[in-house]
Design a protein around this motif. Structure first.
Motif, PDB file in Angstrom:
ATOM      1  N   GLY A  81       0.779  -1.230   0.000  1.00 39.64           N
ATOM      2  CA  GLY A  81       0.000   0.000   0.000  1.00 39.64           C
ATOM      3  C   GLY A  81       0.811   1.279   0.000  1.00 39.64           C
ATOM      4  O   GLY A  81       0.288   2.362   0.241  1.00 39.64           O
ATOM      5  N   VAL A  82       2.107   1.193  -0.316  1.00 46.69           N
ATOM      6  CA  VAL A  82       2.963   2.378  -0.351  1.00 46.69           C
ATOM      7  C   VAL A  82       3.369   2.647  -1.794  1.00 46.69           C
ATOM      8  O   VAL A  82       3.821   1.745  -2.503  1.00 46.69           O
ATOM      9  CB  VAL A  82       4.221   2.207   0.531  1.00 46.69           C
ATOM     10  CG1 VAL A  82       5.104   3.443   0.460  1.00 46.69           C
ATOM     11  CG2 VAL A  82       3.813   1.914   1.973  1.00 46.69           C
ATOM     12  N   VAL A  83       3.204   3.898  -2.218  1.00 47.02           N
ATOM     13  CA  VAL A  83       3.512   4.305  -3.583  1.00 47.02           C
ATOM     14  C   VAL A  83       4.468   5.488  -3.540  1.00 47.02           C
ATOM     15  O   VAL A  83       4.275   6.423  -2.769  1.00 47.02           O
ATOM     16  CB  VAL A  83       2.215   4.695  -4.345  1.00 47.02           C
ATOM     17  CG1 VAL A  83       2.535   5.229  -5.728  1.00 47.02           C
ATOM     18  CG2 VAL A  83       1.284   3.494  -4.434  1.00 47.02           C
ATOM     19  N   ARG A  84       5.490   5.409  -4.377  1.00 44.67           N
ATOM     20  CA  ARG A  84       6.487   6.486  -4.463  1.00 44.67           C
ATOM     21  C   ARG A  84       6.260   7.284  -5.750  1.00 44.67           C
ATOM     22  O   ARG A  84       6.114   6.711  -6.828  1.00 44.67           O
ATOM     23  CB  ARG A  84       7.892   5.909  -4.477  1.00 44.67           C
ATOM     24  CG  ARG A  84       8.987   6.959  -4.658  1.00 44.67           C
ATOM     25  CD  ARG A  84      10.364   6.346  -4.824  1.00 44.67           C
ATOM     26  NE  ARG A  84      10.643   5.329  -3.846  1.00 44.67           N
ATOM     27  CZ  ARG A  84      11.306   5.532  -2.706  1.00 44.67           C
ATOM     28  NH1 ARG A  84      11.748   6.734  -2.401  1.00 44.67           N
ATOM     29  NH2 ARG A  84      11.528   4.532  -1.884  1.00 44.67           N
ATOM     30  N   LEU A 112       1.594   7.668   0.331  1.00 44.68           N
ATOM     31  CA  LEU A 112       2.252   8.101  -0.894  1.00 44.68           C
ATOM     32  C   LEU A 112       3.432   8.957  -0.475  1.00 44.68           C
ATOM     33  O   LEU A 112       3.291   9.795   0.426  1.00 44.68           O
ATOM     34  CB  LEU A 112       1.321   8.924  -1.773  1.00 44.68           C
ATOM     35  CG  LEU A 112       0.302   8.150  -2.598  1.00 44.68           C
ATOM     36  CD1 LEU A 112      -0.894   7.790  -1.762  1.00 44.68           C
ATOM     37  CD2 LEU A 112      -0.121   8.967  -3.785  1.00 44.68           C
ATOM     38  N   LEU A 113       4.581   8.736  -1.094  1.00 48.39           N
ATOM     39  CA  LEU A 113       5.748   9.514  -0.710  1.00 48.39           C
ATOM     40  C   LEU A 113       6.506   9.994  -1.925  1.00 48.39           C
ATOM     41  O   LEU A 113       6.415   9.430  -3.009  1.00 48.39           O
ATOM     42  CB  LEU A 113       6.662   8.704   0.211  1.00 48.39           C
ATOM     43  CG  LEU A 113       7.289   7.439  -0.339  1.00 48.39           C
ATOM     44  CD1 LEU A 113       8.689   7.727  -0.850  1.00 48.39           C
ATOM     45  CD2 LEU A 113       7.353   6.401   0.757  1.00 48.39           C
ATOM     46  N   CYS A 114       7.246  11.079  -1.707  1.00 48.20           N
ATOM     47  CA  CYS A 114       8.074  11.643  -2.767  1.00 48.20           C
ATOM     48  C   CYS A 114       9.303  12.250  -2.113  1.00 48.20           C
ATOM     49  O   CYS A 114       9.186  13.022  -1.163  1.00 48.20           O
ATOM     50  CB  CYS A 114       7.304  12.705  -3.544  1.00 48.20           C
ATOM     51  SG  CYS A 114       8.229  13.371  -4.954  1.00 48.20           S
ATOM     52  N   GLU A 115      10.463  11.869  -2.622  1.00 46.95           N
ATOM     53  CA  GLU A 115      11.721  12.444  -2.146  1.00 46.95           C
ATOM     54  C   GLU A 115      12.169  13.483  -3.162  1.00 46.95           C
ATOM     55  O   GLU A 115      12.310  13.175  -4.344  1.00 46.95           O
ATOM     56  CB  GLU A 115      12.784  11.359  -2.000  1.00 46.95           C
ATOM     57  CG  GLU A 115      12.423  10.319  -0.978  1.00 46.95           C
ATOM     58  CD  GLU A 115      13.368   9.131  -0.965  1.00 46.95           C
ATOM     59  OE1 GLU A 115      13.354   8.408   0.034  1.00 46.95           O
ATOM     60  OE2 GLU A 115      14.103   8.927  -1.965  1.00 46.95           O
ATOM     61  N   LEU A 116      12.380  14.708  -2.688  1.00 48.20           N
ATOM     62  CA  LEU A 116      12.745  15.811  -3.572  1.00 48.20           C
ATOM     63  C   LEU A 116      14.027  16.475  -3.094  1.00 48.20           C
ATOM     64  O   LEU A 116      14.208  16.693  -1.893  1.00 48.20           O
ATOM     65  CB  LEU A 116      11.663  16.897  -3.565  1.00 48.20           C
ATOM     66  CG  LEU A 116      10.280  16.529  -4.042  1.00 48.20           C
ATOM     67  CD1 LEU A 116       9.304  17.634  -3.710  1.00 48.20           C
ATOM     68  CD2 LEU A 116      10.314  16.299  -5.531  1.00 48.20           C
ATOM     69  N   ALA A 117      14.868  16.834  -4.034  1.00 49.42           N
ATOM     70  CA  ALA A 117      16.033  17.647  -3.693  1.00 49.42           C
ATOM     71  C   ALA A 117      15.557  19.049  -3.341  1.00 49.42           C
ATOM     72  O   ALA A 117      14.620  19.576  -3.949  1.00 49.42           O
ATOM     73  CB  ALA A 117      17.002  17.702  -4.872  1.00 49.42           C
TER      74      ALA A 117
END
Length: 152
Positions: free
Chosen positions: A73-76, A105-110
């Motif tokens: 259930g985790v979406v990047r 839901l996750l997003c890694e951003l610079a």
């Protein structure tokens, strides 16, 4: 605006979207690599959505996303690029609506100017910064972890 799945016929314009966002920066090679995997299909960690402009033939935005291996259930969200803030927000909202059972839901951003529009669109669509790693990409360029959870 209409949102649809990324198709192989979108390759050129999808590359243009990423190039407009990343412009030969240190992030461009990885973004194009992930786009290639999404275009090839078959890998649940890399899929894509595009938002099509009013004429129907112009891709106005691109979102690359996928399941996180081993995390149910985790979406990047890998990349979010668009010709307008509205296109980016539309893509994120459509993704959230298409994943009603996602628990995270996750997003890694610079923490880099190239990601300002994506960061603003994520925030407008309900993502919050829940973590930060200073100096992750380079001295003075940290990593922000943006997260969205379903309503309680």
């Amino acid at each position: 605006m209409v949102v649809r799945a990324l198709a192989t016929t979108d390759e050129t314009v999808a590359r243009e979207q990423l190039d407009a966002m990343l412009g030969g920066s240190r992030y461009a090679a990885r973004a194009l690599e992930q786009l290639d995997v999404a275009l090839a299909g078959g890998d649940p960690e890399y899929s894509g959505l595009v938002v099509v402009g009013p004429a129907g033939e112009t891709v106005a935005g691109l979102l690359l996303y996928g399941a996180v291996a081993g995390a149910a259930g985790v979406v990047r969200v890998h990349w979010l690029a668009g010709s307008s803030p509205d296109a980016c927000v539309t893509l994120i909202r459509c993704l959230r609506a298409s994943l009603p059972d996602a628990r995270l839901l996750l997003c890694e951003l610079a923490d880099d100017e190239a990601f300002d529009a994506a960061r603003a669109a994520l925030a407008a669509a309900g993502f919050r910064r829940e973590g930060r790693v200073p100096d992750f990409f380079a001295d003075g360029v940290g990593l922000d972890l943006m997260v969205a959870r379903p309503p309680a």
